[in-house]
Design an enzyme around this catalytic site. Structure first.
Site, mmCIF file in Angstrom:
data_model
loop_
_atom_site.group_PDB
_atom_site.id
_atom_site.type_symbol
_atom_site.label_atom_id
_atom_site.label_comp_id
_atom_site.label_asym_id
_atom_site.label_seq_id
_atom_site.Cartn_x
_atom_site.Cartn_y
_atom_site.Cartn_z
ATOM 1 N N GLU A 1 -7.323 -2.782 -6.980
ATOM 2 C CA GLU A 1 -8.138 -2.818 -8.192
ATOM 3 C C GLU A 1 -9.554 -3.214 -7.782
ATOM 4 O O GLU A 1 -9.782 -4.304 -7.280
ATOM 5 C CB GLU A 1 -7.534 -3.792 -9.194
ATOM 6 C CG GLU A 1 -6.173 -3.320 -9.696
ATOM 7 C CD GLU A 1 -5.439 -4.361 -10.526
ATOM 8 O OE1 GLU A 1 -5.058 -4.051 -11.661
ATOM 9 O OE2 GLU A 1 -5.266 -5.487 -10.038
ATOM 10 N N ASP B 1 -8.988 -6.973 -7.037
ATOM 11 C CA ASP B 1 -8.559 -7.235 -5.660
ATOM 12 C C ASP B 1 -9.700 -7.196 -4.663
ATOM 13 O O ASP B 1 -9.632 -7.847 -3.613
ATOM 14 C CB ASP B 1 -7.512 -6.198 -5.225
ATOM 15 C CG ASP B 1 -6.301 -6.161 -6.135
ATOM 16 O OD1 ASP B 1 -5.931 -7.237 -6.661
ATOM 17 O OD2 ASP B 1 -5.730 -5.074 -6.331
ATOM 18 N N GLU C 1 -16.037 0.596 4.863
ATOM 19 C CA GLU C 1 -16.079 -0.864 4.687
ATOM 20 C C GLU C 1 -14.786 -1.381 4.055
ATOM 21 O O GLU C 1 -14.294 -2.454 4.418
ATOM 22 C CB GLU C 1 -17.299 -1.260 3.843
ATOM 23 C CG GLU C 1 -18.638 -0.796 4.405
ATOM 24 C CD GLU C 1 -18.853 -1.179 5.855
ATOM 25 O OE1 GLU C 1 -18.292 -2.197 6.313
ATOM 26 O OE2 GLU C 1 -19.585 -0.446 6.559
ATOM 27 N N HIS D 1 -12.270 -1.860 6.679
ATOM 28 C CA HIS D 1 -12.415 -3.136 7.390
ATOM 29 C C HIS D 1 -11.664 -4.238 6.641
ATOM 30 O O HIS D 1 -10.956 -5.048 7.252
ATOM 31 C CB HIS D 1 -13.889 -3.508 7.520
ATOM 32 C CG HIS D 1 -14.613 -2.809 8.631
ATOM 33 N ND1 HIS D 1 -14.053 -2.602 9.871
ATOM 34 C CD2 HIS D 1 -15.868 -2.281 8.692
ATOM 35 C CE1 HIS D 1 -14.927 -1.976 10.647
ATOM 36 N NE2 HIS D 1 -16.030 -1.758 9.956
ATOM 37 N N VAL E 1 0.489 13.556 -16.949
ATOM 38 C CA VAL E 1 0.547 14.908 -16.402
ATOM 39 C C VAL E 1 1.318 14.830 -15.092
ATOM 40 O O VAL E 1 1.029 14.003 -14.236
ATOM 41 C CB VAL E 1 -0.858 15.521 -16.204
ATOM 42 C CG1 VAL E 1 -1.716 14.659 -15.310
ATOM 43 C CG2 VAL E 1 -0.754 16.933 -15.630
ATOM 44 N N ASP F 1 6.335 10.564 -9.232
ATOM 45 C CA ASP F 1 5.300 11.597 -9.200
ATOM 46 C C ASP F 1 4.812 11.724 -7.765
ATOM 47 O O ASP F 1 4.111 10.856 -7.258
ATOM 48 C CB ASP F 1 4.139 11.265 -10.140
ATOM 49 C CG ASP F 1 3.248 12.472 -10.407
ATOM 50 O OD1 ASP F 1 3.065 13.281 -9.478
ATOM 51 O OD2 ASP F 1 2.736 12.601 -11.534
#
Length: 612
Positions: free
Chosen positions: A202, A286, A336, A339, A405, A418
């Site tokens: 997130e 996160d 980045e 990393h 979908v 999915d």
């Protein structure tokens, strides 16, 4: 019988090939002009959303017809996606704009198994696609006929400048042992299941005030830039089975909230402190990336802390808005973020199958879309060794705000799995045509899912990280590993040198080692007497600008003091502090401060039996 209306918007190749033109992507030396032809089959009378879940375009590239299939990037935004900006008087303004019907797509070229596409359909088609191993860009032309688009190879875009562009992470490859290949890792079944489990990041992106000035205070242009970058990020990280959801953007529209300077390491440190103190308290996420238009020091265009994912301060990166091309900035952000996920720069021995590597220390002129074999192995090793907890937080199915979908890699309401379109699905547990589990299967993914079946009860799915942690085992009824738990707070650990606190065993000695190195130890009591004065950086509590001295019994809960190696007849009391983060250098909560006593949240040394 269902009547179907075939909606066709004419697209033909304009009988003209341009030699040079100035576009939003820069100066282009050779391009084709095309008119998109969109073919959509809709039930007669059905309400058509502004941006359909799937679309198909036909056009020609180099005189050859191609069919571009597009699928909306579901899960690009989280349900609680927010945008924050600031009024001229500095007031924080947060909104929750509707993002259900967004216009960002992933796609592929028909009959080209190695093709990819990242496209915005907001105002015409803008983005990039890979065709027969070559990168092409497409964008609308500003002509009276609004359907005209330019298609051109990436190699035909003039370089914006010749200056080298590099990541600011420094590394001496010769000092590292050869990377152990994934095939050489002796993985337990539990570790293999963990690696196979889908991960989620997130993400929050912050645009600094120089970005605001660069885009002439046009917040729509900044948002569009960020959305396009994250759409490409998602495409890149499919290789690691990681989905990236944008949970928020913040635009420092009035002024910077930290001192953004060209010294990238200083700016990154300040940004991490701000994230920990401010951003995390009002927005769950996160990882945060600072997108800046400042010219970072030397050739640096990005910097991040290696192996820091989920850390409150260090799960951050800084990325310079260094190119007119969205894809080049997105690749830098992907670098980045890698990393943060424990991946170092590639060495000469690393292989990307003849393609540019994302983790090259120097930015390639051609966009790098692939991780090397070294990157994959380092990432796996980081996951096994560190188990960053935040990336296993799977978004709830009900958190996905747009209609479901099947075939977009994201499990939504009414779906059991999915795995993408049938042509791309490699999951034996999932029926790609229906997004349902195949008959006889119980699961498709998870730490407690193996060969499409729930792992038997009692099988370890998360090993204990320390004596203050608890190993978790599968229940036999779910594909998910139970919630991560730890030993009770206050339990003795490290041979009674500490007490467990939130799964760890904090001690003064270990904190000294983390600040000053392996030769450091906790200082004698006389050093901690400085905390009794309540002056400068030596105290127990702070309220705004007022500081409070430690009571004599609490002095080992204030500023930490250490000694470095043998001291002889003199004692040198070493401490550390930061003006930007006042908690740095203070004794950690839960640390033993006396026999049967620990430091609590108000920095008092209290009885361990009543502390929690």
């Amino acid at each position: 019988m269902i009547q179907v209306l075939l909606v066709t918007i004419c697209l033909a190749v304009f009988p003209y090939q341009g030699s040079s033109i100035i576009l939003g992507s820069g100066n282009v030396n050779d391009y084709e002009v095309v008119y998109p032809r969109k073919v959509t089959a809709l039930p007669k009378g059905a309400a058509q959303p502004k941006y359909e879940d799937t679309m198909q375009y036909e056009f020609k590239v180099n005189g050859e017809p191609v069919v571009l299939h597009l699928e909306k990037n579901k899960g690009l935004f989280s349900e609680d996606y927010s945008e924050t900006h600031y009024s001229p008087d500095g007031r924080e303004i947060t909104t929750y704009p509707p993002v259900e019907d967004h216009c960002y797509y992933h796609g592929r070229i028909q009959n080209d198994a190695d093709s990819t596409a990242s496209i915005s359909a907001c105002n015409g088609l803008k983005g990039h696609f890979k065709l027969q191993g070559e990168m092409y860009l497409i964008e609308p032309l500003e002509l009276s006929d609004s359907e005209a688009h330019a298609v051109f190879k990436y190699e035909n875009v003039e370089k914006e400048d010749e200056a080298p562009k590099m990541c600011g992470v420094t590394q001496n490859w010769e000092s590292y042992e050869p990377i152990k290949k994934a095939s050489q890792l002796n993985l337990t079944p539990e570790q293999q299941r963990y690696l196979n489990t889908k991960k989620y990041i997130e993400l929050v992106i912050v645009a600094d005030n120089v970005m605001v000035k660069k885009y002439t205070s046009n917040s729509t242009a900044i948002r569009t830039r960020i959305y396009a970058c994250v759409n490409t990020l998602n495409l890149i990280y499919r290789a690691f089975n990681i989905h990236i959801a944008l949970v928020g953007i913040e635009i420092w529209s009035n002024k910077d909230l930290i001192n953004v300077i060209s010294a990238s390491n200083v700016t990154l440190d300040l940004f991490g402190n701000w994230r920990r103190r401010v951003l995390l308290r009002r927005k769950r996420h996160d990882n945060a990336q600072l997108l800046t238009a400042i010219d970072l020091d030397g050739p640096t265009i990005g910097l991040a802390r290696v192996g820091s994912m989920c850390d409150p301060k260090c799960s951050t990166g800084i990325v310079q808005d260094h190119s007119k091309l969205d894809v080049m900035v997105a690749v830098t952000m992907a670098h980045e973020l890698a990393h943060n996920l424990g991946i170092n720069h590639d060495g000469n021995q690393c292989n990307c199958g003849g393609n540019p590597c994302i983790m090259s220390a120097t930015l390639n002129f051609e966009p790098a879309y692939r991780f090397s074999d070294c990157s994959r192995d380092e990432h796996w090793r980081y996951l096994i060794d560190n188990r960053p907890p935040c990336i296993l937080n799977k978004p709830l199915i009900t958190d996905i705000v747009s209609p479901p979908v099947c075939g977009n890699y994201f499990v939504e309401v009414g779906e059991e799995c999915d795995c993408g379109l049938p042509a791309h699905c490699q999951n034996p547990c999932c029926n790609a045509a229906t997004c349902k589990l195949r008959p006889g299967t119980q699961c498709e993914d998870g730490e407690c899912c193996e060969q499409c079946q729930f792992t038997s009860a009692g099988t370890e799915c998360r090993a204990a990280k320390s004596e203050c942690d608890i190993a978790e085992s599968c229940t036999g009824q779910s594909a998910d590993c139970p919630t991560d738990n730890f030993q009770r707070n206050g339990r003795p650990c490290l041979n009674n040198n500490g007490y467990c606190y939130n799964g760890k065993c904090p001690t003064l000695d270990h904190q000294c080692i983390s600040f000053f190195g392996s030769s450091a130890t906790v200082a004698p009591d006389v050093c901690f007497n400085l905390n009794l004065k309540g002056e400068g950086n030596f105290y127990c509590r702070r309220e705004n600008t007022r500081i409070f001295p430690c009571a004599p019994q609490d002095k080992k809960c204030g500023r930490l003091f250490c000694v470095l190696g043998p001291t002889g007849n003199t004692i040198s009391c070493q401490s550390t502090y930061s003006q930007s983060d006042l908690d740095i250098g203070m004794v950690d909560l839960g640390t033993k401060c006396g026999d049967g006593r620990v430091c609590n949240s108000t920095r008092q040394c209290v009885d361990v039996n009543t502390a929690y």
